[in-house]
Design a protein around this motif. Structure first.
Motif, short mmCIF file in Angstrom:
data_model
loop_
_atom_site.label_atom_id
_atom_site.label_comp_id
_atom_site.label_asym_id
_atom_site.label_seq_id
_atom_site.Cartn_x
_atom_site.Cartn_y
_atom_site.Cartn_z
N LEU A 89 0.65 -0.99 -0.19
CA LEU A 89 0.00 -0.08 0.14
C LEU A 89 0.83 1.25 -0.02
N GLY A 90 0.52 2.32 -0.55
CA GLY A 90 1.22 3.79 -0.53
C GLY A 90 2.14 3.57 -1.54
N GLU A 91 3.29 4.38 -1.23
CA GLU A 91 4.39 4.50 -2.05
C GLU A 91 5.32 2.87 -1.97
N LYS A 92 5.68 2.63 -3.06
CA LYS A 92 6.46 1.39 -3.23
C LYS A 92 7.86 1.66 -3.36
N ILE A 93 8.61 1.27 -2.44
CA ILE A 93 10.12 1.21 -2.45
C ILE A 93 10.82 0.03 -2.43
N LEU A 94 11.70 -0.14 -3.30
CA LEU A 94 12.46 -1.43 -3.44
C LEU A 94 13.76 -1.28 -2.79
N PHE A 95 14.34 -1.94 -1.88
CA PHE A 95 15.59 -1.66 -1.19
C PHE A 95 16.39 -2.91 -1.56
#
Length: 243
Positions: free
Chosen positions: A191-197
């Protein structure tokens, strides 16, 4: 890391995936510790953090409210008790929703991986709070070349199905692309912003692999940010940011 992530006031950040979720959670909390009042918790189970990792600890949900109006900055760890394995048990979603507005930032470990570097997902996971503002998916680049088996992969059959792979096959970059992009993969309940680390980028070999993975992923353009780096060595780099 905090400088690469723009969080709004009272944000809920949920971490999913494998290969450094707990370390990422406490690293991010530590960076914010002197500036903000931070809630650190889980919707699954985590090992109890060392005492130097937090400033306040509450393991009885009937007492959660005692910290609501404290002005002290720092890291507040909440959990619903300790189980027989010595793990901190997660908060119920309703409790989390009630609590988060009293903190500047809430960071939640929302997925389990049994300390394996990569995983597949059962239908009921990850357990992402419905008020999540940012979902951070953790991916360990060092899994490339490792065998797809129970030693390396949590829920190996689910992983094989998601990535169209086979037991004892070597994990390749294509499997990671599938795992990130598949609707039942890394961001399935995001949900919301999707950040891949992309974690464990600790030498030139893994940096090259990480950038190759980034190039393949941005073609689909479903992720808002991709950060590569190493939680262990505390170096991070913004590899992609959606306009």
């Amino acid at each position: 890391m905090k400088n690469l992530m723009d969080f709004k006031k009272n944000a809920i950040i949920s971490l999913v995936g494998a290969g450094g979720k707990t370390s990422c959670m406490f690293t991010l909390a530590e960076e914010l510790r002197k500036e903000l009042k931070i809630l650190v918790t889980t919707t699954t189970k985590i090992y109890m953090p060392k005492k130097n990792k937090y400033d306040f600890l509450c393991l009885d949900k009937s007492l959660f409210s005692q910290f609501y109006y404290k002005k002290n900055k720092g890291i507040y760890v909440y959990g619903d008790g300790i189980n027989k394995d010595g793990k901190l048990m997660g908060m119920h979603q309703n409790d989390l929703i009630n609590c988060h507005r009293f903190f500047d930032v809430t960071i939640v470990e929302a997925d389990g991986s049994k300390q394996k570097p990569i995983k597949g997902w059962n239908p009921y996971e990850p357990v992402v709070c419905e008020k999540t503002d940012t979902t951070i998916g953790i991916l360990d680049i060092s899994v490339i070349g490792k065998k797809i088996d129970k030693n390396n992969v949590h829920r190996v059959n689910a992983f094989a199905k998601i990535t169209d792979s086979y037991l004892d096959e070597d994990i390749c970059i294509g499997h990671l692309v599938s795992m990130v992009n598949h609707p039942d993969g890394l961001f399935k309940n995001a949900l919301g912003e999707k950040i891949l680390f992309i974690n464990k980028v600790e030498n030139e070999k893994y940096k090259k692999l990480a950038m190759e993975l980034v190039e393949l992923l941005v073609k689909r353009n479903k992720i808002d940010k991709i950060i590569i780096g190493s939680i262990k060595y505390k170096h991070y780099y913004m590899a992609f940011k959606k306009n």
